[in-house]
Scaffold this active site. Sequence first.
Site, PDB file in Angstrom:
ATOM      1  N   ASP A 146      33.737  49.044  50.311  1.00  0.00           N
ATOM      2  CA  ASP A 146      34.073  47.627  50.460  1.00  0.00           C
ATOM      3  C   ASP A 146      33.030  46.890  51.306  1.00  0.00           C
ATOM      4  O   ASP A 146      32.443  47.480  52.212  1.00  0.00           O
ATOM      5  CB  ASP A 146      35.459  47.536  51.130  1.00  0.00           C
TER       6      ASP A 146
ATOM      7  N   TRP B 249      28.166  41.600  52.827  1.00  0.00           N
ATOM      8  CA  TRP B 249      26.824  42.025  53.251  1.00  0.00           C
ATOM      9  C   TRP B 249      25.783  41.053  52.665  1.00  0.00           C
ATOM     10  O   TRP B 249      24.899  40.584  53.377  1.00  0.00           O
ATOM     11  CB  TRP B 249      26.555  43.456  52.769  1.00  0.00           C
TER      12      TRP B 249
ATOM     13  N   HIS C 139      25.990  44.562  45.608  1.00  0.00           N
ATOM     14  CA  HIS C 139      26.341  45.703  44.753  1.00  0.00           C
ATOM     15  C   HIS C 139      25.110  46.592  44.503  1.00  0.00           C
ATOM     16  O   HIS C 139      25.208  47.813  44.473  1.00  0.00           O
ATOM     17  CB  HIS C 139      26.919  45.219  43.426  1.00  0.00           C
TER      18      HIS C 139
ATOM     19  N   SER D 103      38.072  48.686  40.212  1.00  0.00           N
ATOM     20  CA  SER D 103      39.527  48.844  40.098  1.00  0.00           C
ATOM     21  C   SER D 103      40.052  48.053  38.901  1.00  0.00           C
ATOM     22  O   SER D 103      39.359  47.163  38.381  1.00  0.00           O
ATOM     23  CB  SER D 103      40.207  48.341  41.376  1.00  0.00           C
ATOM     24  N   THR D 104      41.280  48.352  38.514  1.00  0.00           N
ATOM     25  CA  THR D 104      41.881  47.613  37.397  1.00  0.00           C
ATOM     26  C   THR D 104      42.038  46.126  37.770  1.00  0.00           C
ATOM     27  O   THR D 104      42.118  45.276  36.893  1.00  0.00           O
ATOM     28  CB  THR D 104      43.263  48.205  37.036  1.00  0.00           C
ATOM     29  N   GLU D 105      42.052  45.837  39.062  1.00  0.00           N
ATOM     30  CA  GLU D 105      42.182  44.433  39.522  1.00  0.00           C
ATOM     31  C   GLU D 105      40.822  43.715  39.529  1.00  0.00           C
ATOM     32  O   GLU D 105      40.773  42.486  39.541  1.00  0.00           O
ATOM     33  CB  GLU D 105      42.775  44.382  40.937  1.00  0.00           C
ATOM     34  N   ASN D 106      39.731  44.489  39.536  1.00  0.00           N
ATOM     35  CA  ASN D 106      38.405  43.863  39.635  1.00  0.00           C
ATOM     36  C   ASN D 106      38.025  43.019  38.410  1.00  0.00           C
ATOM     37  O   ASN D 106      37.103  42.206  38.470  1.00  0.00           O
ATOM     38  CB  ASN D 106      37.308  44.913  39.880  1.00  0.00           C
ATOM     39  N   TRP D 107      38.760  43.171  37.288  1.00  0.00           N
ATOM     40  CA  TRP D 107      38.474  42.323  36.102  1.00  0.00           C
ATOM     41  C   TRP D 107      38.710  40.860  36.431  1.00  0.00           C
ATOM     42  O   TRP D 107      38.208  39.975  35.735  1.00  0.00           O
ATOM     43  CB  TRP D 107      39.376  42.716  34.921  1.00  0.00           C
TER      44      TRP D 107
ATOM     45  N   ARG E  56      37.067  54.092  54.251  1.00  0.00           N
ATOM     46  CA  ARG E  56      36.990  52.725  53.734  1.00  0.00           C
ATOM     47  C   ARG E  56      36.105  51.910  54.661  1.00  0.00           C
ATOM     48  O   ARG E  56      36.291  51.924  55.878  1.00  0.00           O
ATOM     49  CB  ARG E  56      38.381  52.090  53.636  1.00  0.00           C
TER      50      ARG E  56
ATOM     51  N   SER F 200      44.579  49.901  48.541  1.00  0.00           N
ATOM     52  CA  SER F 200      44.178  49.109  47.371  1.00  0.00           C
ATOM     53  C   SER F 200      44.310  49.870  46.050  1.00  0.00           C
ATOM     54  O   SER F 200      43.387  49.881  45.233  1.00  0.00           O
ATOM     55  CB  SER F 200      42.745  48.586  47.531  1.00  0.00           C
TER      56      SER F 200
HETATM   57  C1  FPP Z   1      33.454  46.130  46.803  1.00  0.00           C
HETATM   58  O1  FPP Z   1      32.772  45.162  47.562  1.00  0.00           O
HETATM   59  C2  FPP Z   1      32.559  46.777  45.839  1.00  0.00           C
HETATM   60  C3  FPP Z   1      32.722  46.841  44.481  1.00  0.00           C
HETATM   61  C4  FPP Z   1      33.875  46.251  43.785  1.00  0.00           C
HETATM   62  C5  FPP Z   1      31.726  47.502  43.607  1.00  0.00           C
HETATM   63  C6  FPP Z   1      31.243  48.813  44.111  1.00  0.00           C
HETATM   64  C7  FPP Z   1      30.267  49.369  43.155  1.00  0.00           C
HETATM   65  C8  FPP Z   1      29.093  49.934  43.479  1.00  0.00           C
HETATM   66  C9  FPP Z   1      28.600  50.071  44.876  1.00  0.00           C
HETATM   67  C10 FPP Z   1      28.228  50.461  42.403  1.00  0.00           C
HETATM   68  C11 FPP Z   1      28.496  51.935  42.153  1.00  0.00           C
HETATM   69  C12 FPP Z   1      27.690  52.396  40.990  1.00  0.00           C
HETATM   70  C13 FPP Z   1      27.887  53.532  40.277  1.00  0.00           C
HETATM   71  C14 FPP Z   1      27.100  53.815  39.073  1.00  0.00           C
HETATM   72  C15 FPP Z   1      28.909  54.492  40.627  1.00  0.00           C
HETATM   73  P1  FPP Z   1      33.245  43.644  47.469  1.00  0.00           P
HETATM   74  O2  FPP Z   1      32.517  42.995  46.355  1.00  0.00           O
HETATM   75  O3  FPP Z   1      34.733  43.601  47.363  1.00  0.00           O
HETATM   76  O4  FPP Z   1      32.791  43.068  48.852  1.00  0.00           O
HETATM   77  P2  FPP Z   1      33.513  41.895  49.682  1.00  0.00           P
HETATM   78  O5  FPP Z   1      34.873  42.431  50.046  1.00  0.00           O
HETATM   79  O6  FPP Z   1      32.632  41.732  50.868  1.00  0.00           O
HETATM   80  O7  FPP Z   1      33.566  40.700  48.792  1.00  0.00           O
END
Ligand code: FPP
EC number: 2.5.1.-
Length: 249
Positions: free
Chosen positions: A29, A34, A46, A74-78, A197, A205
């Site tokens: 997370d 960042w 990312h 996650s299923t919610e990330n869509w 986490r 989550s």
């Molecule tokens: C959460 O941070 C991160 C994600 C939803 C994506 C994580 C995916 C990767 C690091 C890529 C992994 C790649 C492979 C091939 C396995 P956020 O976007 O929720 O951050 P925020 O809470 O600061 O908004």
Amino acid sequence: MTAQQTELQNLPSDLKRELLPKHVAVIMDGNGRWAKRQGLPRIMGHKRGVDALKDLLRCCKDWGIQALTAYAFSTENWKRPQEEVDFLMTLFQRVLRQELREMVEENVQIQFVGNLGALPRSLQAEISRSMAETSHNQAIRFTVATNYGGRQEILQACRAIAHKVQQGLIQPDQIDEQLFERHLYTAGITDPDLLIRTSGEMRLSNFLLWQMAYGEIYITDALWPDFDRTEFYRALCAYQQRERRFGTV
Ligand code: FPP
């Protein structure tokens, strides 16, 4: 690698090898935050997150940890903006294609858990290829949870078992924890001993709800792209201080 990280190439001497977690899971997370702090678009977080994950995988292997599971989508990330979802799908596919050779050479077994059938076809093809080409590797088991939801996983297991009961293949009395686990996406993978986490959030989550029944949870304020060997060392030190009782006294 920084000078401090070079020093951490091998397992730090104050960590006890026999008390290492066998399986570490991570909720990565803080990528967006960042990026915002650096004045960059979220997607750059990312991209840097992938580097942090690669470093952690290498570190687990160097230090003798047998399994790493990462929550990639996650299923919610869509529900995120379409642009970000598209970027992530393309990123997963590109990373898989670029890293497959190295994973084969490094003896990494990669597998994916989640509702994979709902992912873009081209990503599904890359996933199948990487799983097939690394299936006999033994140095470390790397599981990527993609389009994963813990509740959905439990529901699909219930449905699969209910169908078998309906067909007379299973008697209701035969449904125990072992049988149930064999119907989860994670069948055959040991439960995580430690879940890390990042970015200070204190929630599961919808990640590994069944599997984390007795797992230890470690939360750090570090944002995922900043999670390095030093941070991992701190998490393992904290883990080794814990007394795991599994419900006993
Ligand atoms: C959460 O941070 C991160 C994600 C939803 C994506 C994580 C995916 C990767 C690091 C890529 C992994 C790649 C492979 C091939 C396995 P956020 O976007 O929720 O951050 P925020 O809470 O600061 O908004």
